[in-house]
Structures are given as structure tokens and as C-alpha cells.
Design a protein around this motif. Sequence first.
Motif, PDB file in Angstrom:
ATOM      1  N   TRP A   1      32.721 -20.480 -36.105  1.00 31.35           N
ATOM      2  CA  TRP A   1      32.401 -21.786 -36.710  1.00 31.35           C
ATOM      3  C   TRP A   1      30.926 -22.134 -36.557  1.00 31.35           C
ATOM      4  O   TRP A   1      30.346 -22.813 -37.412  1.00 31.35           O
ATOM      5  CB  TRP A   1      33.293 -22.879 -36.116  1.00 31.35           C
ATOM      6  CG  TRP A   1      32.957 -23.314 -34.719  1.00 31.35           C
ATOM      7  CD1 TRP A   1      33.353 -22.736 -33.555  1.00 31.35           C
ATOM      8  CD2 TRP A   1      32.165 -24.450 -34.346  1.00 31.35           C
ATOM      9  NE1 TRP A   1      32.857 -23.416 -32.473  1.00 31.35           N
ATOM     10  CE2 TRP A   1      32.132 -24.482 -32.928  1.00 31.35           C
ATOM     11  CE3 TRP A   1      31.491 -25.440 -35.057  1.00 31.35           C
ATOM     12  CZ2 TRP A   1      31.432 -25.471 -32.217  1.00 31.35           C
ATOM     13  CZ3 TRP A   1      30.800 -26.417 -34.346  1.00 31.35           C
ATOM     14  CH2 TRP A   1      30.784 -26.422 -32.949  1.00 31.35           C
ATOM     15  N   LEU A   2      30.303 -21.628 -35.492  1.00 26.56           N
ATOM     16  CA  LEU A   2      28.873 -21.876 -35.288  1.00 26.56           C
ATOM     17  C   LEU A   2      28.027 -21.094 -36.298  1.00 26.56           C
ATOM     18  O   LEU A   2      27.025 -21.609 -36.810  1.00 26.56           O
ATOM     19  CB  LEU A   2      28.483 -21.490 -33.864  1.00 26.56           C
ATOM     20  CG  LEU A   2      29.123 -22.335 -32.756  1.00 26.56           C
ATOM     21  CD1 LEU A   2      28.922 -21.682 -31.401  1.00 26.56           C
ATOM     22  CD2 LEU A   2      28.541 -23.741 -32.772  1.00 26.56           C
ATOM     23  N   LEU A   3      28.433 -19.845 -36.582  1.00 26.32           N
ATOM     24  CA  LEU A   3      27.720 -19.062 -37.593  1.00 26.32           C
ATOM     25  C   LEU A   3      27.794 -19.751 -38.950  1.00 26.32           C
ATOM     26  O   LEU A   3      26.799 -19.843 -39.673  1.00 26.32           O
ATOM     27  CB  LEU A   3      28.311 -17.656 -37.693  1.00 26.32           C
ATOM     28  CG  LEU A   3      28.390 -16.793 -36.429  1.00 26.32           C
ATOM     29  CD1 LEU A   3      28.901 -15.401 -36.784  1.00 26.32           C
ATOM     30  CD2 LEU A   3      27.052 -16.705 -35.726  1.00 26.32           C
ATOM     31  N   ASP A   4      28.988 -20.232 -39.288  1.00 27.03           N
ATOM     32  CA  ASP A   4      29.160 -20.867 -40.590  1.00 27.03           C
ATOM     33  C   ASP A   4      28.414 -22.189 -40.671  1.00 27.03           C
ATOM     34  O   ASP A   4      27.850 -22.530 -41.720  1.00 27.03           O
ATOM     35  CB  ASP A   4      30.648 -21.076 -40.861  1.00 27.03           C
ATOM     36  CG  ASP A   4      30.899 -21.552 -42.274  1.00 27.03           C
ATOM     37  OD1 ASP A   4      30.507 -20.828 -43.221  1.00 27.03           O
ATOM     38  OD2 ASP A   4      31.455 -22.649 -42.449  1.00 27.03           O
ATOM     39  N   ALA A   5      28.418 -22.934 -39.555  1.00 27.18           N
ATOM     40  CA  ALA A   5      27.701 -24.212 -39.558  1.00 27.18           C
ATOM     41  C   ALA A   5      26.215 -24.002 -39.817  1.00 27.18           C
ATOM     42  O   ALA A   5      25.585 -24.766 -40.557  1.00 27.18           O
ATOM     43  CB  ALA A   5      27.912 -24.931 -38.226  1.00 27.18           C
ATOM     44  N   TYR A   6      25.644 -22.952 -39.244  1.00 25.60           N
ATOM     45  CA  TYR A   6      24.228 -22.664 -39.479  1.00 25.60           C
ATOM     46  C   TYR A   6      24.005 -22.206 -40.922  1.00 25.60           C
ATOM     47  O   TYR A   6      23.086 -22.678 -41.602  1.00 25.60           O
ATOM     48  CB  TYR A   6      23.735 -21.607 -38.505  1.00 25.60           C
ATOM     49  CG  TYR A   6      22.268 -21.285 -38.684  1.00 25.60           C
ATOM     50  CD1 TYR A   6      21.290 -22.131 -38.171  1.00 25.60           C
ATOM     51  CD2 TYR A   6      21.865 -20.159 -39.398  1.00 25.60           C
ATOM     52  CE1 TYR A   6      19.939 -21.865 -38.366  1.00 25.60           C
ATOM     53  CE2 TYR A   6      20.523 -19.884 -39.588  1.00 25.60           C
ATOM     54  CZ  TYR A   6      19.571 -20.736 -39.073  1.00 25.60           C
ATOM     55  OH  TYR A   6      18.230 -20.469 -39.271  1.00 25.60           O
TER      56      TYR A   6
END
Length: 389
Positions: free
Chosen positions: A102-107
Motif C-alpha cells: 500500500w505504501l508503494l501504491d500511495a507513492y
Amino acid sequence: MMTRTLLLLVASASLVAACAPNLHGAVDRDRLHAIVERDAILFETDAIPEAMVVRVASKRVVIVGEYHDITHHEAFVGELAAALRPHGFGTVLLEYPQAESWLLDAYASGMADALLPGAERTYGTLLERIRVANADLPPEERIRVAAIDVNPRSDDFLPAFRGLLHQIGQPEPFLQLVAALEVGGDAPAALAAAQADLAADEGAYRAAWGDGRYDVVLDALDGEARSAEVRAMRAGAARDEAREAAMHAMVDRQLAAAPGGAIVNVGLYHAQKTRQDGSIDVWLAERLRTTSDHARGSVFSLAVMPARGEAVIRGRPRAFDVGEDSPANELLRVVQRVAEGAIAFLPLRDAAFAEERVVVNYLPRLHVGPPKAAFDGFVVLPEVAYAGR
């Protein structure tokens, strides 16, 4: 009488000769050169040539095999994601611990301004290119990113999951999961209880968090449950097979939710259509082609190989040049000569690649056989450096 040193040198040379592949009957250099000159698509800039886009865009999944820890690969995959977006490819799946998905996608979507250090080192360039592409797209059309590898350590899950809970109001059932994992409790039981609660109150949770965040929590719990099962196994072939099966399940989970095509970026071995190398009997690409309802057998397996530079070979960074290190009729050496310093895409559409013995340098091992058995095409990077991750 031979000295001890000379005897050792003779023995070493004999061993190398015994391990070297038999090149007899391999397609000769001149014939390969004619095929490559006819079929190779050369890059004029870093942008993906339209002829390559057309070649791969007809598939549901493009699985990209990466030679780990070299420069330029990330940039290529980022450009490929941007080029395929107008053709309906809205998903990029990365070999990275699922906990940070989810952190990769948020960035990549522009919702977060920084990556964690490990993700920055591994995929920063790739994700930055996707972020730039997404900036010009409405939210519903942005390229979505997800991680599809197991969490290798038991403490990989908690930091990212705590951050996710802050996004959704820290609901009590999931705080209980965190507390159980923090004290080393029964992880499988705690994860199963959290998954059961999530399923039982799905309607309420979706109403409170939105569909997107609900699915993120669902994926996170699924990813950690699969990871815990793999981590509980002893290191060895069985654990490697279990990891491959877990990756396949996580990829299928994402494909089921993806309305269009997807790029899957994984290590070179995982991208083999049939096993030519490595310890796994059935690698991810073969699973997607043969047993995935969501890939539907529509898979293009693309190996991205370096031609010259420095990379980790036999456990340490080494300089290499296929133009100097390979036999004259080795495929990448021939591509290197034809490309003359450009990035080259070679679709393996000639019958020779499916039916005859072709020499390919997979650094450091020479393989002799039909390369189409493993891959549908090669991208050859003219010069790379060791990324030192």
C-alpha cells in the motif's frame, strides 16, 4: 613431475571443460545475425518503440524477468508501464514484500511523498516514472502498484500495518492482532481471527473505509498469512516451492481485481515459461500460463539482460562484456553487435528460437537450447552498472 600448482590448474581446466555446454550443432553466428538484423527493434531514445508496444500489448500479462541489482532496468520498466497504459495496462506488480504494497501504491499515485529506504533503493526510479505518468491521469485511470512477494521476516509486517491502521481509524480487532504479534503470540491463529472478522463485517468496514482501503487490508492480512506459512518452513527446496506458490496466489489475487493488462516485474528465474534454470520445478510465468484463471494463458515472458558493465556474478560484483566473454554465435553478443549501443528488443518469433539449439549467456552460465522455451523475447541493455542495493 608436475608441481602441485600445475596439477591443480590442469584439474580446474578439466572441470571447466566438463561443465561447459556442448555447442555442437548450435545456430551459427551468420544465421543469427541475419535473424537479429531482421527482427530486432532498436530504441532511438529511452522511450519504448511503438513496434514493441504493439507486440506485447495484445497479452493480458507481461512478465518481466529482471537481472537483479543492475542499473537501467527500473527505468525501462517504468517507461514500459507508461507506454502500455493507453493500451489498458493499469497494474504493475513488483517482487517486493507484500507488507509495503500500500505504501508503494500511495507513492506511485501521488498520495504519499516518500518511500521507505528499502523501497527507494529497489524501485525508486521505476515508481517515480509511474508517479509522473499518473499525475496526468484522473484517479480512476492511474496505474496501480502492488507488491507480490512474501514478507521474509516476522517483523516486516507490523510497521507497515500499523501505518495502515492509522489510515482507517485503528479498529479494535486489528489492534488486537498487532498486540498478539508484538508479544510473539500464535501468529496463524491471530491472523485467521482478523481475517474472519474482516469477512464477517465486510459491509460495515467497506462503508466506513471505502472499497479501496478495505481491499488493502484484505490483501495485507492475506499476504502476511501466506508469508507466515512460508517462514515456518525450513530453508530448502520445499520452502522455495512454497514461496513460489504464495507469489502466484498474490499475483492471481491482483489480476482478479485488474480490469485490464498487468506488468509483473520479478527476478529472471521467476519469468521462465518452462524451467531452464533454478531450483523450482514450476516458476511463476509457467504457473500463470498454465493454471491461472485470471491470466487466461495470455502471457508474454520478457527477459531483460545486460550486455556489458558490472553485475553480481558468482556472488560478487564483476565486470563482464558478452562481446568478449561469449562464443561468436552467442545470441546476446549478436544482438549487441547489431544494436551498436542502443537498447534492443528481440521478439523470439523466428522458428529457430523455438526449435533449434541457440547459445545464450545468462551470466555466467551458457545455455544451449531453444530460448523460446523459457522466454518470448529479450530486451538487451547495452551497458549497466552494479546498483549496490
